[in-house]
Design an enzyme around this catalytic site. Structure first.
Site: not given
Ligand code: GLA
Length: 387
Positions: A36, A122-123, A160, A172
Site C-alpha cells: 500500500t 531475504g527474510a 534504492e 521500510d
C-alpha cells in the site's frame, strides 16, 4: 561495470578502528498494510530489536573509502571522485546512498566503515533499508551534513529506487529511522503523517517464521505489481484528472472503471483499496486492544495478497494455513514484498515454544527446508552514538 575493488580478508585498519560515529540501524516488521505504501496508502510498521551496527571513522584521505562487512566476511573500496556504478549485491545499497549524498552536494571525504548485521537477508525484515539508512545517518553525523531524519528516509528510498533499481515505497526506510520503542506506527504514506500507537498485545507476542525461501523473481514481480497499479491510475486519470494514486480511488469508482482496466489490474486495485480499509480498522482495534479482531484482519490481508495481489508463495501459504487450526494464534500473514521471507504471527506467548517445535517439523516434512522462528519486539528507530 563498476569501479569498486572487492576483497575477502579484513584489512588491518579495521582491527584497530577508532569509530567516531556508531549507528544502530534496525530492521522492521509490518503488522498490516502490504503493497500500500507506493500507492499512497496506509501501513502499520515498526522497527525491531534486531539491527545492523555500523562503525565509521574518517581516514583523512580526500576520496578513498573502505567498507568491510563482518557478516559477509567481504569488503570493498571505492573513490568518491570516480563514477559510482552499480555492482550487484549489498554494495549497491551503500554506493547508492553515497551517490545520492554526492548528487545533493554533500561534502564527503574518505572514510572507513565496519558493518555487522543481525538481520537475515531475504527474510522480508528490510535489511536493505536498514543498511541504506544506517549509511546515510552515519555519514550525516560523521561529516555534519545537517540532514533531517525525514531527508535521510527519502534519500535512502531514492537510492534504492534509482541506483539499486527496486521501486520500493517509503515504509521500510521510514520505520527504520522514525520508530519509537514500544509503539506501532500508523503511517499515512501520502502525507507522511504518523500516529504512534501503543504496542500492547496483552498476553500475545509477535512471532516471525522465516520460510528461508526467496523466490528469485521477487524484484521484477514487485516492480511489475507497482506498474500495474500505476497503469490503472493512468487509465482512471484520463477521465478523473484529480486522481493521483489509488488512494484517490473509491470502491464505486473502481467498479465503474472495471471494464477499462486490463489484465489483472482490477484485482490488484481491489486488493489495495481493501487493504487500506483493513489498516484503518486495524489501527482502531489495536487502540481498543481487541486482538482477536486485529488477527482476523491479518488473515484477510494474507488472503488478498495470496489470491488478488498474487505475491505469496506455497511456503508462506502453508504456514498461514497451518496457523488457522490453532486458536491461540489470532492472526498470521505474509510480511513485506512477498515471494518468500517471513510470516508474522500474533500468538499467545505461553504457546510459542510448543508451536514453534510443531510447525518447524511440519514445514520440514512438507518442503525439506528448515524453518527459523524469530521473536521480535517493537523498538526505536536509528540510534546514534558519537565518541
Ligand atoms: C517491500 C518494500 C516496501 C513495501 C513492502 C510491501 O518491503 O520495500 O516499500 O512496498 O515491500 O508492503
Amino acid at each position: 561495470m563498476t569501479n569498486i575493488r572487492s576483497f575477502r580478508s579484513k584489512p588491518h585498519i579495521f582491527e584497530n578502528l577508532k569509530p567516531e560515529v556508531i549507528i544502530e540501524s534496525p530492521g522492521r516488521i509490518n503488522l498490516i498494510g502490504e503493497h500500500t505504501d507506493y500507492n499512497n496508502g496506509f501501513v502499520m510498521p515498526t522497527a525491531i530489536d534486531k539491527k545492523i551496527i555500523l562503525k565509521f571513522q574518517k581516514n583523512h584521505t580526500e576520496n578513498f573509502c573502505r567498507i568491510y562487512s563482518e557478516t559477509f566476511e567481504k569488503g570493498f573500496e571505492f573513490h568518491l571522485d570516480k563514477e559510482l556504478k552499480k555492482a550487484s549485491g549489498w554494495e549497491d545499497y551503500i554506493l547508492g546512498v553515497v551517490k545520492e549524498l554526492l548528487d545533493k552536494g554533500a561534502e564527503l571525504s574518505g572514510f572507513d566503515c565496519l558493518i555487522h548485521s543481525q538481520l537475515p537477508v531475504g527474510a522480508g525484515i528490510s535489511s536493505s533499508a536498514a543498511l541504506e539508512c544506517g549509511i546515510a545517518s552515519g555519514l550525516n553525523e560523521l561529516f555534519e551534513l545537517g540532514l533531517k531524519d525525514v531527508e535521510i528516509v527519502k534519500l535512502s528510498q531514492k537510492a534504492e529506487n534509482d541506483f539499486v533499481g527496486s521501486n520500493c515505497g517509503i515504509m521500510d526506510q521510514f520505520s527504520s529511522v522514525m520508530s519509537i520503542k514500544g509503539k506501532i506506527i500508523m503511517l499515512d504514506c501520502r502525507s507522511l503523517e504518523a500516529e504512534f500507537i501503543k504496542a500492547d498485545f496483552k498476553n500475545c507476542k509477535l512471532l516471525l517464521l522465516n520460510t528461508n525461501v526467496s523466490h528469485n523473481l521477487a524484484d521484477s514481480d514487485y516492480n511489475s505489481r507497482r506498474k500495474e497499479c500505476e497503469a490503472a491510475v493512468a487509465i482512471i486519470q484520463k477521465e478523473k484528472p484529480d486522481v493521483q494514486s489509488l488512494r484517490d480511488v473509491s470502491f464505486e469508482m473502481l467498479e465503474k472503471f472495471k471494464n477499462k482496466l486490463q489484465g489483472k489490474m482490477y484485482e490488484r486495485c481491489l486488493y489495495v483499496l481493501k487493504e487500506n480499509e483493513r489498516v484503518l480498522k486495524a489501527a482502531k482495534t489495536l487502540k481498543s486492544r481487541n486482538l482477536k479482531d486485529f488477527g482476523k484482519l491479518m488473515y484477510a490481508s494474507h488472503e488478498g495478497l495470496q489470491h488478488n495481489y498474487e505475491v505469496s508463495c506455497p511456503e508462506l501459504d502453508f504456514l498461514v494455513d497451518y496457523s488457522r487450526d490453532h486458536e491461540f494464534i489470532y492472526g498470521s500473514r505474509m510480511m513485506g514484498g512477498g515471494f518468500g521471507g517471513c510470516t508474522i504471527n500474533l500468538i499467545e506467548e505461553d504457546k510459542i515454544d510448543k508451536y514453534v517445535r510443531e510447525v518447524t517439523s511440519a514445514y520440514y516434512k512438507k518442503f525439506k527446508i528448515k524453518l527459523d522462528a524469530i521473536s521480535v519486539h517493537p523498538d526505536e528507530g536509528t540510534k546514534i552514538f558519537k565518541t
